[in-house]
Scaffold this active site. Structure first.
Site, PDB file in Angstrom:
ATOM      1  CG  HIS A 224      -2.094   0.924   1.120  1.00 13.11           C
ATOM      2  ND1 HIS A 224      -2.275   1.984   1.986  1.00 13.11           N
ATOM      3  CD2 HIS A 224      -3.136   0.974   0.258  1.00 13.11           C
ATOM      4  CE1 HIS A 224      -3.377   2.635   1.681  1.00 13.11           C
ATOM      5  NE2 HIS A 224      -3.925   2.052   0.631  1.00 13.11           N
ATOM      6  CE  LYS A 226      -1.417   4.848  -1.924  1.00 10.10           C
ATOM      7  NZ  LYS A 226      -2.019   4.244  -0.728  1.00 10.10           N
ATOM      8  CG  ASP A 231      18.735  11.132 -10.666  1.00 12.55           C
ATOM      9  OD1 ASP A 231      18.773   9.982 -11.146  1.00 12.55           O
ATOM     10  OD2 ASP A 231      18.668  12.156 -11.366  1.00 12.55           O
ATOM     11  CG  HIS A 402      -7.468   8.295  -0.940  1.00 11.76           C
ATOM     12  ND1 HIS A 402      -6.192   8.071  -1.429  1.00 11.76           N
ATOM     13  CD2 HIS A 402      -7.942   7.087  -0.567  1.00 11.76           C
ATOM     14  CE1 HIS A 402      -5.918   6.782  -1.365  1.00 11.76           C
ATOM     15  NE2 HIS A 402      -6.950   6.159  -0.830  1.00 11.76           N
ATOM     16  CE  LYS A 404      -4.366   6.973   2.123  1.00  7.20           C
ATOM     17  NZ  LYS A 404      -5.560   6.312   2.272  1.00  7.20           N
ATOM     18  CG  ASP A 409      -0.476  20.487  20.462  1.00 10.47           C
ATOM     19  OD1 ASP A 409      -1.699  20.333  20.627  1.00 10.47           O
ATOM     20  OD2 ASP A 409       0.390  20.021  21.218  1.00 10.47           O
TER      21      ASP A 409
END
Length: 484
Positions: A224, A226, A231, A402, A404, A409
Site C-alpha cells: 500500500h 506510495k 536519483d 483520501h 491521510k 497542536d
C-alpha cells in the site's frame, strides 16, 4: 443405502465440528486484540463454513515462505544501513522538538531508523500540480527512478507519467517500478506494461494474486506504499496513487478522489529509497541498497527533521501504530485527523476518546460517501461514543477524501499512506512521515481546514435519532471489521 447416508451425515457434522473447534481454539490462542478475536469468532459462527474459509484466507499474517525468509535475512543488513545514519551530521537529537524526539527514540530502538534534519518539504494538493511535478522531475532524472504504488490506473496524466518513464529508460535511466497486483489489475492488462518492458523498465507485480496461492499467503495483504525516488535526490510520498482522478472510478458515485503528496529533498530521500529497496528485495530477492547520504547540513538553516516510519510484514510490528499513539498522547491543544477509511481498533478508539476527554480539541474528517459500503457503515458504528466523548466529526462532501494526515497542536504532523483502520496499522506495507516543521505543518493544517469547510459536522442529538435500520447496518458491518 440409508445407513451410508446416515454415516456420511454424522461424519460431515463431526468433521465440521472439529474444524470449527480447531479454528476457534486457534483464534483464542493467538496473541492479538480481544476485539479482533471476538469479531473473528462471530464471523466463524454466524457464517458457517464461509467464516472458517475467511479465517484461512484473511485471519493470520502470512507473508508466504519465500518472502518471509527473505525479510528475515534482510533485517540485519538493512538495519546496519539504517543505523549508520545515526553517525551523520543530519541526525541531531539536540535540535529536535519534543514531539519528534520521542518518535526518533522509538524508531531508532526498534528498527535503527533515525530522524534526519536538513530536508525541504513541499505540500502538493492538486492532481494536476502533483502529476506535472512528477513528470518534470522524471524528465530531469539522470541515473535512477524507483517507484512503488498500490494503484496505477491508466488514463489522463497518469499516461503522461508512463510516457516520461519510457523516455527516461530509453536515455539510460535505471527505472524500477513495483505495483501491487490486486491494486493495479488494469495496468497489468494494458498496453503500457509491454511498452515499459520493451523500453527496459523493470516492472514487478507485488504480492501477485493467484488462485494457486490463496492458502499459501494471506490474500488481502497488500503493498500500500506510495513512493517515488529520483536519483536519490528527490522523493514523493503521500496518499495519491498513480491515477488521474478525472479518469479514475468515475462510476462509483463518490466524486473525484481528493489527495495530497509531499515532495521531499534532503537526507530523508535516501531513507525512502531504502524502503523501496526493501520492498524490491522482498519481491525479487535482488539487493540494491542506496548509498549512505553525505548528510551535510547548513547549521544556520532550519533543521526540519523528518522521521520516516515504515511498517509491514518482516518489519517491527505495529511501528506506525505506536508512532501515532506517541504523537496523539503528546497533544496539548488540538488534534486534527483526516482519513478515508475509519475502522479503529479498541486501543485507538479509547485513545481518541481519552484525548477529547482531557480537554484536547479533536477533529475527525472523513468522507460522507465512501467507495466501500462495509467501511462506511462500520465507521458509523463508532460515531456515538466518539461524539459523546467530545470528538468533533466532520463528513466531507467534496468527493472521496483520501488524504491521510494528523496535525498535532498545529506544530507537528504525520502524513503518508496510512488509513485509521486495522488493515493499515497492523497488516499492509505502509509508510508515513513524522514531520517537525512548523511551517509545513501549518500548510497541512490549512489544507485540513479547507476540507472542514466542505464538510458537515455530525450533531450528536440528531445522530441519536437515526433509524433502527441504520443502527442494524452499523452493528452488522462492525462485526466484520477484521476483514475491512
Amino acid at each position: 443405502m440409508d445407513k451410508v447416508y446416515h454415516f456420511l451425515t454424522l461424519a460431515s457434522i463431526a468433521l465440521y465440528w472439529f474444524l470449527v473447534a480447531g479454528v476457534s481454539l486457534r483464534v483464542v490462542l493467538k496473541r492479538r486484540a480481544v476485539s479482533v478475536s471476538l469479531s473473528w469468532l462471530m464471523v466463524i459462527y454466524i457464517l458457517p463454513i464461509v467464516g472458517v474459509l475467511c479465517y484461512f484466507l484473511f485471519g493470520e499474517l502470512n507473508l508466504g515462505r519465500k518472502r518471509a525468509e527473505r525479510a528475515k535475512e534482510m533485517f540485519k543488513p538493512f538495519g546496519s544501513w539504517f543505523r549508520s545514519l545515526n553517525d551523520c551530521q543530519a541526525h541531531r537529537p539536540d535540535g529536535m522538538g519534543a514531539h519528534i524526539y520521542k518518535i526518533d527514540e522509538l524508531c531508532n530502538h526498534r528498527m535503527g531508523i533515525p530522524a534526519l534534519s536538513g530536508n525541504t518539504l513541499s505540500l502538493q494538493n492538486s492532481p494536476n500540480e502533483i502529476l506535472h511535478s512528477i513528470i518534470d522531475d522524471i524528465k530531469q532524472a539522470q541515473h535512477s527512478i524507483r517507484m512503488v504504488f498500490y494503484i496505477w490506473h491508466p488514463g489522463g496524466l497518469a499516461d503522461s507519467v508512463a510516457s516520461a518513464l519510457i523516455q527516461a529508460a530509453k536515455r539510460g535511466v535505471d527505472v524500477k517500478l513495483l505495483l501491487d497486483s490486486a491494486g493495479s489489475p488494469r495496468f497489468f492488462r494494458s498496453h503500457w506494461l509491454t511498452m515499459m518492458e520493451d523500453a527496459g523498465i523493470h516492472v514487478v507485480q507485488a504480492l501477485e494474486v493467484s488462485p494457486w496461492r490463496i492458502f499459501l499467503r494471506r490474500l488481502d495483504l497488500r503493498q500500500h506504499r506510495k513512493i517515488i525516488v529520483i536519483d536519490d535526490a528527490v522523493a514523493y510520498t503521500g496518499s495519491m496513487n498513480m491515477v488521474d482522478p478525472a479518469y479514475f472510478k468515475q462510476n462509483s458515485g463518490v466524486g473525484q478522489w481528493i489527495d495530497i503528496m509531499v515532495r521531499v529533498t534532503g537526507p530523508a530521500v535516501n531513507v525512502l529509497s531504502a524502503i523501496h529497496c526493501w520492498d524490491w528485495e522482498v519481491e525479487t530477492g535482488e539487493r540494491n541498497l542506496p548509498h549512505v547520504p553525505e548528510c551535510g547540513i547548513d547549521s544556520s538553516s532550519p533543521h526540519h527533521p523528518i522521521q520516516v516510519v515504515p511498517s509491514g510484514p518482516g518489519m517491527p510490528e505495529h511501528l506506525i501504530s505506536q508512532v501515532l499513539t506517541l504523537a496523539i498522547n503528546q497533544a496539548n491543544e488540538s488534534v486534527c485527523i483526516t482519513t478515508p477509511y475509519f475502522v479503529p481498533s479498541a486501543d485507538l478508539l479509547a485513545m481518541l476518546k481519552m484525548t477529547a476527554q482531557r480537554g484536547i480539541k479533536v477533529d475527525l474528517v472523513i468522507p460522507h460517501k465512501n467507495d466501500s459500503v462495509m467501511v462506511k457503515w462500520a465507521s458509523r458504528a463508532f460515531y456515538g461514543e466518539l461524539l459523546e466523548a467530545g470528538v468533533v466529526i466532520h463528513e466531507f462532501s467534496g468527493g472521496l477524501l483520501h488524504t491521510k494526515s494528523v496535525v498535532i497542536d498545529r506544530q507537528f504532523c504525520l502524513v503518508g499512506t496510512v488509513n485509521l483502520d486495522m488493515r493499515s496499522l497492523w497488516l499492509n506495507f505502509e509508510v508515513t512521515l513524522a514531520v517537525d516543521d512548523e511551517e509545513f505543518t501549518q500548510q497541512l493544517y490549512w489544507q485540513q481546514q479547507s476540507y472542514i469547510e466542505q464538510s458537515t459536522q455530525v450533531d450528536y442529538e440528531v445522530w441519536e435519532q437515526r433509524s433502527l435500520g441504520h443502527r442494524f447496518l452499523e452493528r452488522l458491518f462492525y462485526l466484520f471489521n477484521p476483514l475491512l
